[in-house]
Design an enzyme around this catalytic site. Structure first.
Site, PDB file in Angstrom:
ATOM      1  CG  HIS A 205      64.706  13.721  55.510  1.00  0.00           C
ATOM      2  ND1 HIS A 205      65.701  14.240  54.723  1.00  0.00           N
ATOM      3  CD2 HIS A 205      63.939  14.777  55.883  1.00  0.00           C
ATOM      4  CE1 HIS A 205      65.545  15.556  54.618  1.00  0.00           C
ATOM      5  NE2 HIS A 205      64.481  15.899  55.324  1.00  0.00           N
TER       6      HIS A 205
ATOM      7  CD  GLU B 173      66.573  12.658  58.866  1.00  0.00           C
ATOM      8  OE1 GLU B 173      66.458  11.439  58.627  1.00  0.00           O
ATOM      9  OE2 GLU B 173      67.295  13.430  58.211  1.00  0.00           O
TER      10      GLU B 173
ATOM     11  CG  HIS C 184      66.140  14.272  51.403  1.00  0.00           C
ATOM     12  ND1 HIS C 184      67.215  13.767  52.105  1.00  0.00           N
ATOM     13  CD2 HIS C 184      66.540  15.488  50.965  1.00  0.00           C
ATOM     14  CE1 HIS C 184      68.208  14.643  52.099  1.00  0.00           C
ATOM     15  NE2 HIS C 184      67.823  15.700  51.410  1.00  0.00           N
TER      16      HIS C 184
END
Length: 226
Positions: free
Chosen positions: A5, A70, A112
């Site tokens: 992500h 992330e 994602h």
């Protein structure tokens, strides 16, 4: 699988605070800073809430079978800068470690946007997937060159649409086979282009998109022996 992500927020501190907030109900296993620093937020053995409503190869509970990473980047809504080289090196090192320990196949290192094409576009077309692949992370083939020629467009119907829908579904994307180039097909083609053919991200299935998809399926099948 590993799911990559971008944070998609204006500041790294804001993104980290949200990922650590009980009220936000969103989390990830790892957080990679722009300078390459890695923070583990959730143990790998625990479920993190990073995928949301998503699907891959018919599995709709992606949170239960994925490690979420992330990567600090403000994303498309805030200028979408390039990912720093030192940050990508950290992504590669972390992914190599996870895939080795958990025996994660190359095709299951995903964006994602791959598992949620109608909702998400991260980490986006600027993310250097070829660099990861050269380091042994993820499935990649050199995209077929974009050239003028016949294409499949939103609103089209027929056997050619059925064919590409079947191929995209076989590759893993969550979609039906309707024979109509509908909104879902457009989202999925766009997601495929963001990851695997980023030279032009427009949701139109041109020759380059089709050929790149065919070659990726062949490369995957060669890896898995199918």
């Amino acid at each position: 699988m590993i799911l990559l992500h971008y944070t998609g927020m204006e500041s790294p501190d804001e993104a980290l605070a949200r990922l650590c907030s009980i009220e936000a109900r969103v989390s990830s296993h790892y957080f990679i800073e722009e300078d390459g620093g890695i923070i583990q937020l959730v143990p790998e053995a625990r479920r993190a809430w990073h995928a949301g409503v998503s699907s891959w190869h018919g599995v709709t509970d992606i949170n239960s079978c994925s490690i979420g990473i992330e990567i600090v980047n403000p994303g498309h809504d805030f200028g979408y800068p390039d990912f720093p080289a030192v940050q990508i090196e950290a992504v590669i090192a972390l992914c190599r470690d996870i895939t080795r320990r958990r025996q994660i196949p190359l095709p299951r290192v995903l964006a994602h946007s791959d598992v949620a094409p109608a909702r998400k576009n991260d980490p986006g077309e600027k993310f250097p997937w070829p660099k990861l692949a050269n380091a042994g992370v993820g499935l990649w083939v050199e995209p077929t060159q974009v050239i003028p020629g016949p294409e499949l467009d939103p609103g089209d119907q027929g056997g050619a649409i059925t064919m590409i829908q079947k191929m995209l579904k076989d590759f893993g994307y969550g979609m039906g086979v309707t024979g109509a180039y509908d909104e879902t097909t457009t989202y999925v083609v766009t997601a495929f282009q963001r990851h695997y053919r980023p030279a032009r991200v427009d949701g139109i299935a041109d020759h380059s998109t089709l050929e790149t998809l065919k070659r990726l399926i062949a490369a995957r099948d060669a890896l898995t022996g199918t």
